[in-house]
Design an enzyme around this catalytic site. Structure first.
Site, PDB file in Angstrom:
ATOM      1  N   SER A 292       0.804  -1.224   0.000  1.00 38.44           N
ATOM      2  CA  SER A 292       0.000   0.000   0.000  1.00 38.44           C
ATOM      3  C   SER A 292       0.835   1.272   0.000  1.00 38.44           C
ATOM      4  O   SER A 292       1.411   1.623  -1.013  1.00 38.44           O
ATOM      5  CB  SER A 292      -1.021  -0.033   1.135  1.00 38.44           C
ATOM      6  OG  SER A 292      -0.448   0.068   2.383  1.00 38.44           O
ATOM      7  N   LYS A 317      -1.078  -4.199  -3.067  1.00 34.22           N
ATOM      8  CA  LYS A 317      -2.319  -3.688  -2.464  1.00 34.22           C
ATOM      9  C   LYS A 317      -2.561  -2.279  -2.970  1.00 34.22           C
ATOM     10  O   LYS A 317      -1.987  -1.327  -2.482  1.00 34.22           O
ATOM     11  CB  LYS A 317      -2.210  -3.711  -0.934  1.00 34.22           C
ATOM     12  CG  LYS A 317      -3.460  -3.154  -0.240  1.00 34.22           C
ATOM     13  CD  LYS A 317      -4.671  -4.030  -0.539  1.00 34.22           C
ATOM     14  CE  LYS A 317      -5.912  -3.518   0.177  1.00 34.22           C
ATOM     15  NZ  LYS A 317      -6.398  -2.250  -0.380  1.00 34.22           N
ATOM     16  N   GLN A 321      -9.859   2.174   0.333  1.00 38.46           N
ATOM     17  CA  GLN A 321     -11.026   2.046   1.202  1.00 38.46           C
ATOM     18  C   GLN A 321     -11.392   3.390   1.809  1.00 38.46           C
ATOM     19  O   GLN A 321     -10.533   4.245   2.016  1.00 38.46           O
ATOM     20  CB  GLN A 321     -10.774   1.034   2.329  1.00 38.46           C
ATOM     21  CG  GLN A 321     -10.893  -0.415   1.893  1.00 38.46           C
ATOM     22  CD  GLN A 321      -9.772  -0.839   0.981  1.00 38.46           C
ATOM     23  OE1 GLN A 321      -8.616  -0.499   1.191  1.00 38.46           O
ATOM     24  NE2 GLN A 321     -10.115  -1.585  -0.053  1.00 38.46           N
TER      25      GLN A 321
END
Length: 385
Positions: A292, A317, A321
């Site tokens: 991420s 990733k 979200q």
């Protein structure tokens, strides 16, 4: 309320205005196209039947929480979850940089609960848990259908208490139990030093609310010591806050995009760097535990040519979200976008391939770091040109 992009343990989140699920909300849903009369009636009837017929008395809070959890679970997305009061509180504590637990960051890979990385110096790290380990059980409970944040909630707990993790390390198939004593996890995310030949080294373990400022301070310290090149170590860095990753990249790369966040309707929000030019050559160390936010930094430095990536492919990733508060103590986390590198690459489920692949064979030799050695070799060659 001011919005704030956050990327935490592999997920970007956005704190937004409260939206409380009440009778008024049901009225809104009934009137909207998203919930027609027949579905509205089914929902109301289910609540009424459980309240009136179920053998035990059930609170409305329990039913509403269950309904929300079921709705989110129906998306079949491991990164979208309902956060009850306990889970949401722990999430907020974690972003501030301290929490009670065993110090492992977990994600979902191939629908299996997987260790993204252990946090240095924590019980999980000291016990020998590694990136890529699969968590098959938590205190004897199978994790097969367990949501990510539910698993996090079960692993965390009061300092001094214990949790038993059933770990499977591929390619072996047997499961080994690790009994871990929880501690207060204080996350100091930035450390650095000067290596020989005026090469700086900075390790970032994850991105929390202090990482950008701490990185800037450490980089300034190394600059005063006369570094001419930099090794940026993002191995086993599971991610963190998006804003902080942009701050770090902004101290290293010239003006231009760092990362773009693109929603379902095509709306694009681009975060940029502002340096006039990169100060020195950089090598970024990455591995399968780099996820991420660390992939945002690595991808930006690779795409702009500022940094050379050394190691093995990153975690992959790249979805975004959003945390939406339902009231003062609960929230829903939904996948609402993907992020893209400066060259418009989506790395979700794919990862980033290093420019120079260097494996670290097992068992690891104490005091040996072939990936860092290769980074230094590359930088020395650049400095001697």
């Amino acid at each position: 309320m001011k919005s704030k992009w956050k990327l935490v343990i592999g997920a970007v989140t956005l704190v937004v205005a409260t939206f409380i699920l009440t009778a008024g909300t049901f009225a809104y849903l009934f009137q909207s196209q998203s919930l027609d009369a027949a579905n509205s009636l089914r929902l109301y009837r289910a609540v009424d039947l459980i309240k009136s017929k179920y053998i035990e008395e059930t609170s409305m809070d329990q039913l509403i929480n269950g309904a929300i959890k079921g709705m989110v679970s129906s998306l079949n997305d491991p990164h979208s979850i309902f956060m009850d009061a306990k889970m949401f509180k722990e999430f907020m504590i974690e972003t501030e940089g301290a929490f009670g637990g065993v110090g492992i960051v977990i994600g979902s890979k191939d629908k299996v609960l997987t260790v993204v990385s252990p946090i240095e110096g924590t019980p999980g790290d000291k016990a020998g848990i590694k990136s890529g380990d699969q968590i098959i059980t938590i205190d004897g409970k199978d994790t097969k259908d367990m949501a990510l944040d539910e698993a996090v909630s079960k692993i965390r707990g009061q300092e001094g208490s214990t949790v038993i993790l059933g770990i499977r390390r591929l390619p072996a198939q047997e499961v080994k139990d690790y009994t871990l004593t929880r501690s207060n996890i204080q996350i100091k995310t930035v450390a650095g030093k000067v290596l020989p030949d005026k090469i700086g080294y900075i390790r970032i373990s994850m991105f929390n609310e202090h990482t950008g400022a701490d990185f800037a301070k450490k980089l300034q310290e190394l600059d005063k010591e006369g570094i001419q090149a930099l090794v940026l170590d993002l191995r086993d860095n599971p991610g963190g806050l998006l804003d902080e990753s942009v701050k770090v990249a902004g101290k290293l790369m010239p003006k231009g995009p760092v990362v773009s966040v693109v929603t379902r309707d095509g709306n694009r929000e681009t975060h940029t760097a502002g340096l006039d030019a990169a100060k020195y050559p950089i090598v970024v160390l990455v591995n399968g535990g780099s996820a991420s936010a660390s992939e945002i930094v690595a991808g930006a430095l690779q795409d702009t040519g500022v940094g050379t990536l050394v190691g093995v492919k990153t975690f992959g990733k790249g979805s975004v979200q959003q945390i939406l508060r339902l009231d003062s103590s609960t929230a829903v986390k939904l996948t609402i976008a993907k992020y893209y590198t400066p060259k418009d690459r989506s790395i979700n489920g794919v990862g980033i391939e290093p420019d120079v692949k260097v494996e670290w064979p097992e068992p690891r030799e104490l005091g040996k770091d072939p990936q860092q050695d290769k980074a230094v070799e590359i930088l020395k060659a650049k400095l001697n040109k």
